[in-house]
Design an enzyme around this catalytic site. Structure first.
Site, PDB file in Angstrom:
ATOM      1  N   CYS A  74      -1.882   0.788  -1.477  1.00 61.07           N
ATOM      2  CA  CYS A  74      -2.511   2.110  -1.388  1.00 61.07           C
ATOM      3  C   CYS A  74      -2.088   2.736  -0.070  1.00 61.07           C
ATOM      4  CB  CYS A  74      -4.024   1.979  -1.465  1.00 61.07           C
ATOM      5  SG  CYS A  74      -4.902   3.542  -1.247  1.00 61.07           S
ATOM      6  N   CYS A 198      -3.067  10.835  -3.291  1.00 63.74           N
ATOM      7  CA  CYS A 198      -2.565   9.474  -3.490  1.00 63.74           C
ATOM      8  C   CYS A 198      -1.346   9.293  -2.597  1.00 63.74           C
ATOM      9  CB  CYS A 198      -2.202   9.249  -4.953  1.00 63.74           C
ATOM     10  SG  CYS A 198      -1.451   7.625  -5.274  1.00 63.74           S
TER      11      CYS A 198
END
Length: 259
Positions: A74, A198
Site C-alpha cells: 500500500c 490509492c
C-alpha cells in the site's frame, strides 16, 4: 483491554496505525481487524497498519485491508507509516523499512512524504487497458467522462472478471487533463469499493500513461478524489526504475478503543 491507536490519512486514503513493537496485537484475528476498520462499529479506515521492529531496517510495515486480510503493498500506507515512525521518534527525516514486497526508502520534508517504490520490469499493454504490478496489481484504463463512471459497479465487474477472477486486481479509471496531469479514480481490491486515493494505483497510472505514449514527462501529477499526488520515475531497459510516490501524510487523531 484498551487498545491505543492512531489514525492517519494520505490524500484521503485512511489507516488505523498501531505501534506493535511490543507485540500487543494479535495479527491472526481477521475479525478484529475488520471491526477496527469498520466505519460504523469501529474506528473506520481503508486499512490497518502495524509498525513492528526489524533487525536491520528502521521498522517493518504489516498492512491489512479493511476486510481483515493481509494485503499486498500500500503506497499511501507506506507514506503514512513513515510519518508515524517520525512521530514515535524512530526516525528523523529518512527511513528504510520492510514491507510485504521488500525494502523501501522514504524521506520526509515537512508534511510531504516521498516513498521509493519497487522497480516495475513488466507492463502489459492491451487494447482497452494496461496491466502492471507496482507492489499491488493494477488495471489501468482511460475514460472520457471520469466523473460519471459508477466506480463501484464498473470496478467490481473488472476486478472479479476474467482474467483476474477471485485473486482480483485494483482498477484505475483515468482522464488526461494535460501532458503531465491526470485525474484518477480507483476501485480497491480488499476494500471492494472506491477509495479517495490509492498510492500504488497512481504509481501504476503514471507509468502506464508514459508507457502508452500519453505523456513523455517523467514527473506526473495525479489528481485523486482525496488530493494531489506526484510520481517521478526513470525509464529502464525493461520497464521503470527509481520510482517515487510523493504527497502529504497526516495524523488525524489518536485514541484508545475497547478491545
Amino acid at each position: 483491554m484498551q487498545l491505543p491507536f492512531y489514525k492517519y490519512q494520505g490524500t484521503g486514503n485512511d489507516f488505523v496505525m498501531i505501534d506493535n513493537r511490543q507485540h500487543i496485537f494479535d495479527k491472526n484475528d481477521t475479525k478484529r481487524i475488520a471491526f477496527l476498520c469498520d466505519r460504523r462499529f469501529g474506528i473506520g479506515a481503508d486499512g490497518l497498519i502495524l509498525l513492528e521492529n526489524h533487525d536491520t531496517a528502521d521498522f517493518k510495515m504489516v498492512y491489512y485491508n479493511a476486510d481483515g486480510n493481509e494485503s499486498s503493498m500500500c503506497g499511501n500506507g507506506g507514506r503514512c507509516i513513515t510519518a508515524f515512525a517520525k512521530y514515535l521518534g524512530i526516525i528523523q527525516d529518512s527511513a528504510t523499512f520492510e514491507a510485504i514486497d521488500g525494502l523501501h526508502e522514504a524521506t520526509i520534508n515537512d508534511a510531504i512524504v516521498s516513498l521509493k517504490m519497487q522497480d516495475v520490469p513488466n507492463i502489459e499493454n492491451h487494447n482497452t487497458h494496461v496491466f502492471l504490478n507496482t507492489g499491488s496489481p493494477h488495471h489501468v484504463q482511460l475514460e472520457t467522462k471520469l466523473q460519471q463512471v459508477d466506480i463501484k459497479t464498473k470496478g467490481s465487474k473488472i476486478r472479479y472478471g476474467s482474467p483476474y477472477n477471485e485473486a482480483g486486481s485494483n482498477v484505475n479509471f483515468v482522464f488526461k487533463n494535460s501532458n503531465d496531469n491526470f485525474s484518477v479514480r480507483t476501485y480497491e481490491r480488499g476494500v471492494e469499493d472506491e477509495t479517495l486515493s490509492c498510492g500504488t494505483g497512481v504509481t501504476a497510472v503514471a507509468l502506464a500513461m508514459h508507457y502508452i505514449g500519453e505523456t513523455e514527462k517523467n514527473t506526473i501529477a495525479l489528481q485523486t478524489q482525496g488530493g494531489l499526488l506526484n510520481v517521478s520515475f526513470e525509464k529502464a531497459e525493461n520497464g521503470y526504475k527509481n520510482i517515487w510516490l510523493i504527497g502529504p501524510a497526516t495524523q488525524v487523531f489518536k485514541g484508545e478503543i475497547n478491545d
